[in-house]
Write a protein that holds these residues in place. Sequence first.
Motif, PDB file in Angstrom:
ATOM      1  N   THR A 292       0.932  -1.295  -0.128  1.00 13.42           N
ATOM      2  CA  THR A 292      -0.028   0.066   0.053  1.00 13.42           C
ATOM      3  C   THR A 292       0.850   1.382   0.082  1.00 13.42           C
ATOM      4  OG1 THR A 292      -0.220  -0.211   2.327  1.00 13.42           O
ATOM      5  CG2 THR A 292      -1.945  -1.156   1.192  1.00 13.42           C
ATOM      6  N   ASN A 293       0.052   2.277   0.644  1.00 17.39           N
ATOM      7  CA  ASN A 293       1.072   3.456   0.806  1.00 17.39           C
ATOM      8  C   ASN A 293       1.527   3.885   1.831  1.00 17.39           C
ATOM      9  OD1 ASN A 293      -1.509   3.808   1.752  1.00 17.39           O
ATOM     10  ND2 ASN A 293      -1.552   6.124   0.919  1.00 17.39           N
ATOM     11  N   PHE A 294       1.903   3.053   2.874  1.00 16.80           N
ATOM     12  CA  PHE A 294       2.548   3.098   4.178  1.00 16.80           C
ATOM     13  C   PHE A 294       3.231   1.818   4.647  1.00 16.80           C
ATOM     14  CE2 PHE A 294      -2.047   1.505   4.657  1.00 16.80           C
ATOM     15  CZ  PHE A 294      -1.696   0.332   5.424  1.00 16.80           C
ATOM     16  N   ILE A 295       4.227   1.998   5.573  1.00 17.86           N
ATOM     17  CA  ILE A 295       5.316   1.078   6.080  1.00 17.86           C
ATOM     18  C   ILE A 295       5.193   1.081   7.416  1.00 17.86           C
ATOM     19  CG2 ILE A 295       7.505   0.376   5.901  1.00 17.86           C
ATOM     20  CD1 ILE A 295       7.917   2.035   3.291  1.00 17.86           C
ATOM     21  N   LEU A 296       5.205  -0.129   7.962  1.00 15.02           N
ATOM     22  CA  LEU A 296       5.209  -0.372   9.342  1.00 15.02           C
ATOM     23  C   LEU A 296       6.618  -0.580   9.761  1.00 15.02           C
ATOM     24  CD1 LEU A 296       3.873  -0.823  12.235  1.00 15.02           C
ATOM     25  CD2 LEU A 296       3.651  -3.071  11.652  1.00 15.02           C
ATOM     26  N   ILE A 297       7.122  -0.137  10.835  1.00 13.20           N
ATOM     27  CA  ILE A 297       8.619  -0.159  11.220  1.00 13.20           C
ATOM     28  C   ILE A 297       8.704  -0.552  12.641  1.00 13.20           C
ATOM     29  CG2 ILE A 297      10.787   1.150  11.391  1.00 13.20           C
ATOM     30  CD1 ILE A 297       9.847   2.724   9.023  1.00 13.20           C
ATOM     31  N   LYS A 298       9.475  -1.378  12.886  1.00 15.20           N
ATOM     32  CA  LYS A 298       9.915  -1.862  14.086  1.00 15.20           C
ATOM     33  C   LYS A 298      11.229  -1.161  14.733  1.00 15.20           C
ATOM     34  CE  LYS A 298      10.383  -5.710  17.593  1.00 15.20           C
ATOM     35  NZ  LYS A 298       9.601  -5.022  18.466  1.00 15.20           N
ATOM     36  N   LEU A 299      11.359  -0.509  15.711  1.00 11.01           N
ATOM     37  CA  LEU A 299      12.741   0.065  15.854  1.00 11.01           C
ATOM     38  C   LEU A 299      13.315  -0.921  16.924  1.00 11.01           C
ATOM     39  CD1 LEU A 299      11.283   3.638  17.004  1.00 11.01           C
ATOM     40  CD2 LEU A 299      12.179   2.638  14.659  1.00 11.01           C
ATOM     41  N   SER A 304       8.985   4.618  20.298  1.00 12.50           N
ATOM     42  CA  SER A 304       8.403   5.051  19.047  1.00 12.50           C
ATOM     43  C   SER A 304       7.957   6.513  19.420  1.00 12.50           C
ATOM     44  CB  SER A 304       6.974   4.483  18.651  1.00 12.50           C
ATOM     45  OG  SER A 304       6.226   4.034  19.884  1.00 12.50           O
ATOM     46  N   GLU A 305       7.617   6.945  20.694  1.00 11.48           N
ATOM     47  CA  GLU A 305       7.256   8.452  21.094  1.00 11.48           C
ATOM     48  C   GLU A 305       8.397   9.187  20.963  1.00 11.48           C
ATOM     49  OE1 GLU A 305       5.064  11.652  22.140  1.00 11.48           O
ATOM     50  OE2 GLU A 305       4.472   9.675  21.302  1.00 11.48           O
ATOM     51  N   GLU A 306       9.534   8.606  21.448  1.00 10.23           N
ATOM     52  CA  GLU A 306      10.860   9.211  21.589  1.00 10.23           C
ATOM     53  C   GLU A 306      11.328   9.776  20.220  1.00 10.23           C
ATOM     54  OE1 GLU A 306      15.496   8.530  22.678  1.00 10.23           O
ATOM     55  OE2 GLU A 306      14.090   6.982  23.153  1.00 10.23           O
ATOM     56  N   SER A 323       2.233   2.523  18.680  1.00  5.71           N
ATOM     57  CA  SER A 323       2.160   1.398  19.947  1.00  5.71           C
ATOM     58  C   SER A 323       0.933   1.309  20.522  1.00  5.71           C
ATOM     59  CB  SER A 323       3.072   2.311  20.951  1.00  5.71           C
ATOM     60  OG  SER A 323       2.424   3.619  21.345  1.00  5.71           O
ATOM     61  N   ASN A 324      -0.336   1.982  19.977  1.00  6.94           N
ATOM     62  CA  ASN A 324      -1.404   1.908  20.475  1.00  6.94           C
ATOM     63  C   ASN A 324      -2.298   0.844  19.592  1.00  6.94           C
ATOM     64  OD1 ASN A 324      -1.912   3.685  18.364  1.00  6.94           O
ATOM     65  ND2 ASN A 324      -3.323   4.721  19.370  1.00  6.94           N
ATOM     66  N   PHE A 325      -1.789   0.331  18.758  1.00 10.46           N
ATOM     67  CA  PHE A 325      -2.348  -0.726  18.018  1.00 10.46           C
ATOM     68  C   PHE A 325      -2.438  -1.999  19.063  1.00 10.46           C
ATOM     69  CE2 PHE A 325      -1.698   1.886  14.258  1.00 10.46           C
ATOM     70  CZ  PHE A 325      -2.829   1.680  13.502  1.00 10.46           C
ATOM     71  N   VAL A 326      -3.433  -2.842  18.698  1.00  9.09           N
ATOM     72  CA  VAL A 326      -3.568  -3.847  19.782  1.00  9.09           C
ATOM     73  C   VAL A 326      -2.492  -4.825  19.321  1.00  9.09           C
ATOM     74  CG1 VAL A 326      -5.056  -6.297  20.279  1.00  9.09           C
ATOM     75  CG2 VAL A 326      -5.975  -3.769  20.030  1.00  9.09           C
ATOM     76  N   ASN A 327      -1.674  -5.430  20.105  1.00 10.35           N
ATOM     77  CA  ASN A 327      -0.621  -6.437  19.739  1.00 10.35           C
ATOM     78  C   ASN A 327       0.642  -5.901  19.218  1.00 10.35           C
ATOM     79  OD1 ASN A 327       0.140  -9.131  20.397  1.00 10.35           O
ATOM     80  ND2 ASN A 327      -0.216  -9.628  18.100  1.00 10.35           N
ATOM     81  N   ASP A 329       3.676  -2.765  20.320  1.00 11.63           N
ATOM     82  CA  ASP A 329       4.081  -2.013  21.529  1.00 11.63           C
ATOM     83  C   ASP A 329       4.914  -0.790  21.224  1.00 11.63           C
ATOM     84  OD1 ASP A 329       6.836  -2.881  20.334  1.00 11.63           O
ATOM     85  OD2 ASP A 329       6.662  -4.743  21.771  1.00 11.63           O
ATOM     86  N   GLU A 330       5.759  -0.436  22.164  1.00 16.50           N
ATOM     87  CA  GLU A 330       6.294   0.907  21.889  1.00 16.50           C
ATOM     88  C   GLU A 330       7.419   1.033  20.873  1.00 16.50           C
ATOM     89  OE1 GLU A 330       8.437   0.819  26.377  1.00 16.50           O
ATOM     90  OE2 GLU A 330       6.999   2.111  26.003  1.00 16.50           O
ATOM     91  N   SER A 331       7.819  -0.055  20.440  1.00 15.61           N
ATOM     92  CA  SER A 331       8.548  -0.114  19.371  1.00 15.61           C
ATOM     93  C   SER A 331       8.373   0.199  17.857  1.00 15.61           C
ATOM     94  CB  SER A 331       9.651  -1.427  19.567  1.00 15.61           C
ATOM     95  OG  SER A 331       8.854  -2.431  19.128  1.00 15.61           O
ATOM     96  N   TYR A 332       7.010   0.399  17.649  1.00 17.15           N
ATOM     97  CA  TYR A 332       6.587   0.404  16.174  1.00 17.15           C
ATOM     98  C   TYR A 332       6.186   1.602  15.809  1.00 17.15           C
ATOM     99  CZ  TYR A 332       6.130  -4.864  16.348  1.00 17.15           C
ATOM    100  OH  TYR A 332       6.539  -6.015  16.256  1.00 17.15           O
TER     101      TYR A 332
END
Length: 356
Positions: A292-299, A304-306, A323-327, A329-332
């Motif tokens: 699609t027109n977006f990419i999910l990234i894991k840090l 993620s907030e930082e 991070s607020n998507f079900v399943n 965490d704060e690395s996405y």
Amino acid sequence: MKDLGHGANVDFMAKAFNKNTKDIIDFSSNINPKLIPNLEKYILEGLNKSTSYPDINYTSLKKNIGNYININPEFIIPGNGATEIIYLLMKNIKKRLAILNPTFSEYERGARLNNLEVINFMLNKDDEFSVNLDEIEEKIDEFDSLFICNPNNPNGKVKNIEKLLELMSKHNKLLIVDETFMEFVYEEEKYSLIKYINKYENLFILKAVTKFFGMPGLRLGYGVTSNKKLIENIYKYKEPWTVNSFADTLSNYIFNDKDYINNSKAYYLKERKYMLNALRKIKRLKAYDTDTNFILIKLEDKKSEELKLQLFKKSNILIRDASNFVNLDESYIRIAIKSHNENQLILKELNRIMGE
């Protein structure tokens, strides 16, 4: 107003950090950067028609959509964005709804506001967010309807879900498929279930005009089903005139612009490859495959907030904290694929921060 946890919160962020909204590059919302030709002309036509009420029956609009997707107009329910259709649907389905997560939060919110019981299934994020058909079949008696986003938000990967449709039909369960990002898929006809609408009355598909055509403020979406009883019940709840004259007018033109449609698909096919290749050269993150027109990234080692705040404060770049998507965490995080120049800019900044 309560923060609903979506992207596109440009005004809030600008005010919070004393920035001009015009200076912000919004990678948090997934919108085609290409504008339809002659847009100003169509908008002016819509303005001239706005002195009268829109057609309460959406006759022309449904016909235009029907021609676009090759479906009987009577199977189409236009709405003020796909979100209106989601909320109308929740008023008209049985009490137990299964949702495949991580995904768009308004499915669950709409369900709970209508006192539905929510059963959460988890896509396998270690296998490109694949669907576990065996698990769904094992628990088939625990729910009445199942909601899946295809291509899925937030990871953007499209799936062939014909076997899921057959399974749901076999057990007389309603399958609800959000295809609002399907047009970004290069060979969408292979994956879209629109071709099965006439065959399966237990199938309901959501579509959105405004994402692919780059006009989210227009608020135009629609539902598609051959289940006449469900359509009739939805219209009992649907408010009149929720689709405005601008959207109605634009529907006369945008679906017929084949050059715009084909050029947009070709652009994203090329730009996705460019973005994924570049992101995968940055060592401290993982970029998931997308159609699609977006990419999910894991840090790898940053929250993620930082990262969101770093990019915003220094570079006026706004990303989606996922991070607020079900399943998840704060690395996405999730980023949109925008114009090539804008994509180069975010890649440079991600390299600066994460490539050290």
